[in-house]
Design a protein around this motif. Structure first.
Motif, PDB file in Angstrom:
ATOM      1  N   ARG A  58      23.322  -1.263  35.896  1.00  0.00           N
ATOM      2  CA  ARG A  58      23.727  -2.288  36.137  1.00  0.00           C
ATOM      3  C   ARG A  58      23.285  -3.687  35.789  1.00  0.00           C
ATOM      4  O   ARG A  58      24.131  -4.938  35.262  1.00  0.00           O
ATOM      5  CB  ARG A  58      23.534  -2.228  38.073  1.00  0.00           C
ATOM      6  N   PRO A 333      28.144  -7.973  37.340  1.00  0.00           N
ATOM      7  CA  PRO A 333      29.029  -6.543  37.594  1.00  0.00           C
ATOM      8  C   PRO A 333      30.541  -7.039  37.949  1.00  0.00           C
ATOM      9  O   PRO A 333      31.310  -6.175  37.669  1.00  0.00           O
ATOM     10  CB  PRO A 333      27.987  -5.870  38.515  1.00  0.00           C
ATOM     11  N   GLU A 334      30.213  -7.560  39.302  1.00  0.00           N
ATOM     12  CA  GLU A 334      32.086  -8.203  39.637  1.00  0.00           C
ATOM     13  C   GLU A 334      33.038  -8.727  38.529  1.00  0.00           C
ATOM     14  O   GLU A 334      34.155  -8.775  39.128  1.00  0.00           O
ATOM     15  CB  GLU A 334      32.033  -8.971  41.180  1.00  0.00           C
ATOM     16  N   TRP A 335      32.234 -10.352  38.609  1.00  0.00           N
ATOM     17  CA  TRP A 335      33.005 -10.363  37.571  1.00  0.00           C
ATOM     18  C   TRP A 335      33.272 -10.345  35.893  1.00  0.00           C
ATOM     19  O   TRP A 335      34.833 -10.533  35.475  1.00  0.00           O
ATOM     20  CB  TRP A 335      31.962 -11.838  37.179  1.00  0.00           C
ATOM     21  N   LYS A 336      32.534  -9.069  35.257  1.00  0.00           N
ATOM     22  CA  LYS A 336      32.923  -8.594  34.167  1.00  0.00           C
ATOM     23  C   LYS A 336      34.636  -8.404  34.828  1.00  0.00           C
ATOM     24  O   LYS A 336      35.027  -7.895  33.741  1.00  0.00           O
ATOM     25  CB  LYS A 336      32.103  -7.625  33.803  1.00  0.00           C
ATOM     26  N   GLU A 337      34.686  -7.600  35.177  1.00  0.00           N
ATOM     27  CA  GLU A 337      35.851  -7.325  36.254  1.00  0.00           C
ATOM     28  C   GLU A 337      37.024  -7.639  36.060  1.00  0.00           C
ATOM     29  O   GLU A 337      38.557  -7.490  35.877  1.00  0.00           O
ATOM     30  CB  GLU A 337      35.667  -5.930  37.109  1.00  0.00           C
ATOM     31  N   LYS A 338      36.516  -9.077  36.567  1.00  0.00           N
ATOM     32  CA  LYS A 338      37.665  -9.796  37.435  1.00  0.00           C
ATOM     33  C   LYS A 338      37.857 -10.657  36.578  1.00  0.00           C
ATOM     34  O   LYS A 338      39.274 -11.082  36.869  1.00  0.00           O
ATOM     35  CB  LYS A 338      37.295  -9.926  38.361  1.00  0.00           C
ATOM     36  N   PRO A 340      37.604 -11.540  32.549  1.00  0.00           N
ATOM     37  CA  PRO A 340      37.484 -11.076  31.557  1.00  0.00           C
ATOM     38  C   PRO A 340      37.081 -12.705  30.898  1.00  0.00           C
ATOM     39  O   PRO A 340      37.474 -13.628  30.431  1.00  0.00           O
ATOM     40  CB  PRO A 340      38.256 -10.243  31.205  1.00  0.00           C
TER      41      PRO A 340
END
Length: 421
Positions: A58, A333-338, A340
């Motif tokens: 993580r 962790p959330e921003w990386k997916e949401k 780019p």
């Protein structure tokens, strides 16, 4: 010839190495430099080890190494892999083997299969007549399960037969070299000769990574420069036994930055001794920050902040800097997916009017807090333009909300639209 203001070419002039697949991660071959770390749990403790592996993943560790030192640990490895899968964590696991790796991999094929890579230390794989057979066993199992290996040589556990032979040969030469130079050369010889032997046994070069770790900065730089010239194997960088706190961080950064600037290194680990009760993931954060501050990779938005002086007697800018930095890392962790591309963003939190507005204009989004004797107002700059001024007791909450809104608008589904637009 480059002029005085030309950008250094080191980070863009990477040494070309053979790419090695470790699970879903590629090391070398021009791929981004990989961050890895190692657990300090008892591997036989399945839940505890799986939890720490998940924490390291993580935090951003792209490969995690675990100790496999006895039968109970080897038996636990496939269960750790299963527990990680249950949690949705697919980080590759590396088994760290010393002394009895050949017997553990033979006796526990499920362990051999569950691991993504094996670390072999040629200095303690066996002595004299046992050395080649035990090394060969580990390499043959790696080939059987199509696993890569890291041949990791350490000066604290250097093959003594090799070291003594090279020291004797040096003593008999017409112009003997210093003993420390022979030790460094022995590290390189041990790594390269072991890699060549692994290839003779049947493991191809795209399954081999090399490392030669020492605990002294100048020696590490020297040994890796030499190692980089002896072939195109992928290289793992790390200053072993770096130490605790600022000493370990500074020493590791000093050594690795020189090598990375010269284009040497395909994966790195920062071997920090955790503070009592400290976070093991600190070594991951330091590794990421080394790569990001050198412009080699981006992991999280960078926060620029002034050091403080007599003009910034208020602690507000320090508290806001810490708050924004912690908020960003916790959100990644959330921003990386949401969102780019958000990892390339720059935020400035400045403490007074001297450099505050200028630094804030250079950042994507920045705030210049009032210093001693200044008006109680905090201008906010977005994409180089002053957009608003914050006042009152809720500046921190308001600025954090502005940062969140900026990220959502710039990096969200709407693409690269700017808040100012």
């Amino acid at each position: 010839m480059n002029g005085p203001f030309d950008r250094p070419t080191g980070p863009s002039a990477r040494r070309q190495s053979v790419p090695v697949k470790v699970g879903h991660v590629t090391i070398g071959g021009g791929s981004p430099i990989v961050v890895q770390s190692m657990t300090n749990t008892d591997t036989a403790d399945i839940k505890g080890t799986a939890e720490q592996v998940a924490q390291l993943a993580r935090a951003g560790s792209e490969i995690v190494r675990i100790t496999v030192d006895r039968k109970e640990a080897a038996a636990a490895v496939p269960h750790i892999r299963d527990e990680l899968a249950r949690r949705g964590v697919n980080v590759p696991l590396v088994g760290d083997f010393h002394y009895i790796g050949h017997s553990l991999l033979t006796e526990f094929p499920a362990c051999a299969k569950a691991l993504a890579k094996y670390r072999i230390n040629p200095g303690n794989v066996g002595r004299r007549e046992k050395r080649d057979s035990q090394f060969s066993t580990m390499v043959e199992i790696a080939a059987q399960f199509e696993k890569p290996i890291r041949i990791g040589v350490n000066w604290g556990s250097l093959d003594q037969d090799l070291a003594i032979r090279m020291m004797d040969e040096n003593a008999k030469s017409a112009n003997p070299r210093p003993a420390d130079a022979i030790t460094l050369e022995a590290l390189i010889v041990s790594a390269v000769a072991s890699a060549q032997r692994a290839e003779e046994i049947g493991l191809s070069s795209d399954k081999i990574i090399l490392s030669c770790k020492v605990s002294e900065v100048q020696s590490l730089i020297a040994v890796y420069r030499g190692l980089a010239q002896r072939g195109n194997y992928a290289l793992h960088l790390g200053l072993t036994e770096a130490g605790m706190g600022s000493k370990g961080i500074v020493a590791s950064t000093a050594a690795l930055s020189v090598l990375l600037q010269e284009g040497i290194g395909d994966t790195i680990r920062i071997s920090l001794t955790p503070e009592p009760g400290g976070d093991r993931a600190q070594e991951v954060v330091v590794a990421q920050e080394v790569l990001q501050t050198m412009g080699l990779r981006s992991f999280v938005p960078l926060v620029t902040a002034c050091p403080g002086c007599g003009r910034t007697t208020s602690t507000v800018f320090q508290e806001l800097t810490d708050r924004i930095r912690s908020f960003i890392r916790a959100s990644m962790p959330e921003w990386k997916e949401k969102y780019p591309g958000v990892e390339d963003m720059n935020v400035a939190v400045m403490g007074c009017i001297v450099n505050g507005p200028g630094e804030s204009k250079h950042a994507d989004i920045g705030i210049s807090l009032p210093g001693t004797g200044e008006q109680p107002a905090a201008p906010v700059f977005i994409d180089g333009k002053k957009e608003m001024t914050l006042r009152g007791a809720n500046i921190a909450d308001e600025f954090q909300a502005i940062v969140e809104d900026y990220i959502a608008k710039r990096y969200g589904d709407s693409g690269t639209s700017k808040v100012a637009e």
